[in-house]
Each structure stands twice: as structure tokens, then as C-alpha cells.
Design a protein around this motif. Structure first.
Motif, PDB file in Angstrom:
ATOM      1  N   LYS A 112       1.057  -0.879   0.354  1.00  0.00           N
ATOM      2  CA  LYS A 112      -0.166   0.077   0.202  1.00  0.00           C
ATOM      3  C   LYS A 112       1.102   1.312   0.166  1.00  0.00           C
ATOM      4  CE  LYS A 112      -3.936  -2.558   2.023  1.00  0.00           C
ATOM      5  NZ  LYS A 112      -4.348  -2.468   3.570  1.00  0.00           N
ATOM      6  N   ALA A 151       2.256   1.911  -3.043  1.00  0.00           N
ATOM      7  CA  ALA A 151       1.433   2.060  -4.272  1.00  0.00           C
ATOM      8  C   ALA A 151       1.441   3.379  -3.573  1.00  0.00           C
ATOM      9  CB  ALA A 151      -0.480   1.784  -4.043  1.00  0.00           C
ATOM     10  N   ARG A 183       3.867   5.387  -5.628  1.00  0.00           N
ATOM     11  CA  ARG A 183       3.737   5.486  -7.056  1.00  0.00           C
ATOM     12  C   ARG A 183       2.762   6.855  -7.175  1.00  0.00           C
ATOM     13  NH1 ARG A 183       1.829   0.673  -7.309  1.00  0.00           N
ATOM     14  NH2 ARG A 183       3.917  -0.583  -6.928  1.00  0.00           N
ATOM     15  N   GLU A 184       1.621   6.559  -6.719  1.00  0.00           N
ATOM     16  CA  GLU A 184       0.910   8.008  -6.738  1.00  0.00           C
ATOM     17  C   GLU A 184       1.834   9.745  -6.889  1.00  0.00           C
ATOM     18  OE1 GLU A 184      -2.209   7.479  -3.949  1.00  0.00           O
ATOM     19  OE2 GLU A 184      -2.453   5.419  -5.134  1.00  0.00           O
ATOM     20  N   ASP A 197      10.958   2.372  -9.496  1.00  0.00           N
ATOM     21  CA  ASP A 197       9.384   1.312  -8.548  1.00  0.00           C
ATOM     22  C   ASP A 197      10.047   0.066  -8.816  1.00  0.00           C
ATOM     23  OD1 ASP A 197       7.395   0.052  -7.264  1.00  0.00           O
ATOM     24  OD2 ASP A 197       6.076   0.271  -9.670  1.00  0.00           O
ATOM     25  N   GLU A 221       0.941  -8.361 -12.218  1.00  0.00           N
ATOM     26  CA  GLU A 221      -0.532  -7.434 -11.951  1.00  0.00           C
ATOM     27  C   GLU A 221      -1.383  -8.240 -12.034  1.00  0.00           C
ATOM     28  OE1 GLU A 221      -2.256  -2.796 -12.813  1.00  0.00           O
ATOM     29  OE2 GLU A 221      -0.156  -3.919 -13.860  1.00  0.00           O
ATOM     30  N   THR A 233       7.202  -2.917  -7.797  1.00  0.00           N
ATOM     31  CA  THR A 233       6.771  -3.963  -8.916  1.00  0.00           C
ATOM     32  C   THR A 233       7.966  -4.322  -9.605  1.00  0.00           C
ATOM     33  OG1 THR A 233       5.552  -2.083  -9.200  1.00  0.00           O
ATOM     34  CG2 THR A 233       6.459  -3.986 -11.363  1.00  0.00           C
TER      35      THR A 233
END
Length: 259
Positions: free
Chosen positions: A157, A160, A163-164, A175, A188, A178
């Protein structure tokens, strides 16, 4: 045959103005602090004579705590002959922020995101026109980590969220979550237990990349370097070493030797 410069031709009164090397700062937590031997050394070699690579990793720190340190080591004085320009900076936090609530290092996810924004928006960064590279926290391996302060799902989380922020601020973003997970066989949208959790089978790949379930092995640091080089070449092509000037001239020019 060795050559020696004619020092008599350079009296003190005619000494050149001081020069500073631009800086590439590695900013983050313990994973950055421990990066000197492989990742940092490789980066230093890549930027040799064109930029100084400085490690500003702080073991145990979170993004808000790191921002507080940034205010103290990143000058707001403009670059000059005595103030080096901080030209590039990686920002790599989240491993500690993602500790579960109740742990002293836990940072709520929205505060984590805001602290990343604060780092990017810092006046010194703007003044130096520093190019920020955001690094997404890597997965953790519950099989190795041996405590209950971090989980694979919670770290996902925070990855993410990082990343946002990278997408929101249009930052070059490496990243690692990933990257590591794809190497471990994750796809994914895949159903089933998350790789790295104890609900899933133990991952040999994460075992090879993480020394204790959290910190990186030499193989992981080499992977980070290789991927960072690709990212800089793609997203920041004007900042690859071969596009930057050498701060001091080649020895032949320095000694007046014909090529």
C-alpha cells in the motif's frame, strides 16, 4: 615519460577561481545508508570527475523525519563557487513509514505522501533546480523478517502511495516494488496470496534480494544501479555523465601536451 606543470607560470596572484563539483545526493533511510559499497560505488564511478555522489541515508528514518533533516543539510544558498549545486537527488523512504500502527516508526499513509511532496517542494530543491528521482519502497519478505512490525500487504500500500505521488508530481520514478515482485513471479491482477507474505510460498528471489526480509543484498543494490542508469538515460538524458562537463580538464590539456 612523466610531465610536470610549470608552476612558475601560475603565480598565486593569478590562481584560478575555485571550482565545485555538482552533487548527486542519495537521500533516504537505512537502505540508502547501506548503499555505499555497491550502488553508491557504482554511481560514483559512473559520474567520476563530473559530479560528487553523496550518501545522506539515515537508518530508521521515515519520510517526515527525513524532511526535517533535509532542512538542515540542503542549503538554501544559491549555487556558487563555494556552494555546490545539488543537481540530482534520489528520494527513497517508505520502508519504516509502513510499519504497522502502534510501532514508533509508523506514519499514516496520507502524511507519508505529504512528506514526499514537502521534500520535492522544498525551497532549496527549487533554488538548485534539483532533479528528483523518486524510489518506490521494495517489498518485504515476512518469511525472513521475523517480526510483526511490517507486512507484505501494508508495504504494498505504501509502495502504491509513493507511486501515486510520483505520477501526481510527474517525477522520474524507480518502482522497486514492482521490479522485485515481477522478478519473484508476481503478475498484476493475479489472484492468490501476495508474494512475500507467509500466506504464500517462500520466494527464492526475495531471499536472494533481501538480506533480512527488509534490507538489500549486493545483488539487489546492483539491480537498483542498473535500473537507475536506464531511468536516467530515458527520463533525464541531459544528466547522464557523458552529457556533463568534466570539472577539470584532461591531463594533456592541463600540461599542454599535444594529443
Amino acid at each position: 615519460m612523466s610531465h610536470s606543470p610549470d608552476l612558475s607560470a601560475s603565480p598565486r596572484s593569478a590562481a584560478p577561481r575555485p571550482k565545485t563539483y555538482p552533487q548527486f545526493v542519495l537521500f533516504g533511510d537505512s537502505i540508502t545508508q547501506g548503499a555505499s559499497h555497491v550502488f553508491g560505488a557504482s554511481l560514483t564511478d559512473w559520474y567520476m570527475r563530473r559530479a560528487d555522489v553523496l550518501n545522506r541515508g539515515f537508518s530508521g528514518y521515515t519520510a517526515p523525519a527525513g524532511y526535517d533533516n533535509l532542512l538542515q543539510f540542503f542549503t538554501t544558498a544559491p549555487p556558487s563557487s563555494s556552494v555546490p549545486r545539488i543537481q540530482l537527488m534520489t528520494v527513497f523512504f517508505g520502508a519504516n513509514d509502513a510499519c504497522l500502527p502502534g510501532c514508533p516508526q509508523h506514519v499514516p499513509i496520507e502524511r507519508y505522501k505529504q512528506s514526499l511532496r514537502d521534500i520535492v517542494d522544498y525551497e532549496g530543491v527549487k533554488l538548485h533546480d534539483t532533479k528528483i528521482i523518486l524510489i518506490v519502497p521494495a517489498p518485504v519478505d515476512e518469511w525472513q523478517i521475523g517480526d510483526t512490525e511490517r507486512t507484505a500487504a501494508t508495504t504494498a500500500k505504501y509502495a502504491a502511495a509513493c507511486r501515486e505521488v510520483g505520477q501526481e508530481l510527474d517525477l522520474p520514478t524507480l518502482d522497486l516494488w514492482t521490479l522485485f515482485m515481477l522478478k519473484a513471479g508476481w503478475t498484476e491482477g493475479s489472484a492468490g496470496p501476495l508474494i512475500g507474505s507467509k500466506a504464500a510460498a517462500k520466494s527464492q528471489v526475495l531471499d536472494e534480494l533481501l538480506s533480512d526480509g527488509l534490507h538489500f543484498t549486493a545483488a539487489a543494490y546492483q539491480l537498483v544501479f542498473d535500473e537507475l542508469v536506464k531511468l536516467i538515460r530515458e527520463k533525464l538524458p541531459d544528466h547522464v555523465p557523458e552529457r556533463l562537463p568534466s570539472i577539470f580538464p584532461d591531463w594533456r590539456a592541463k600540461l599542454g601536451v599535444d594529443k
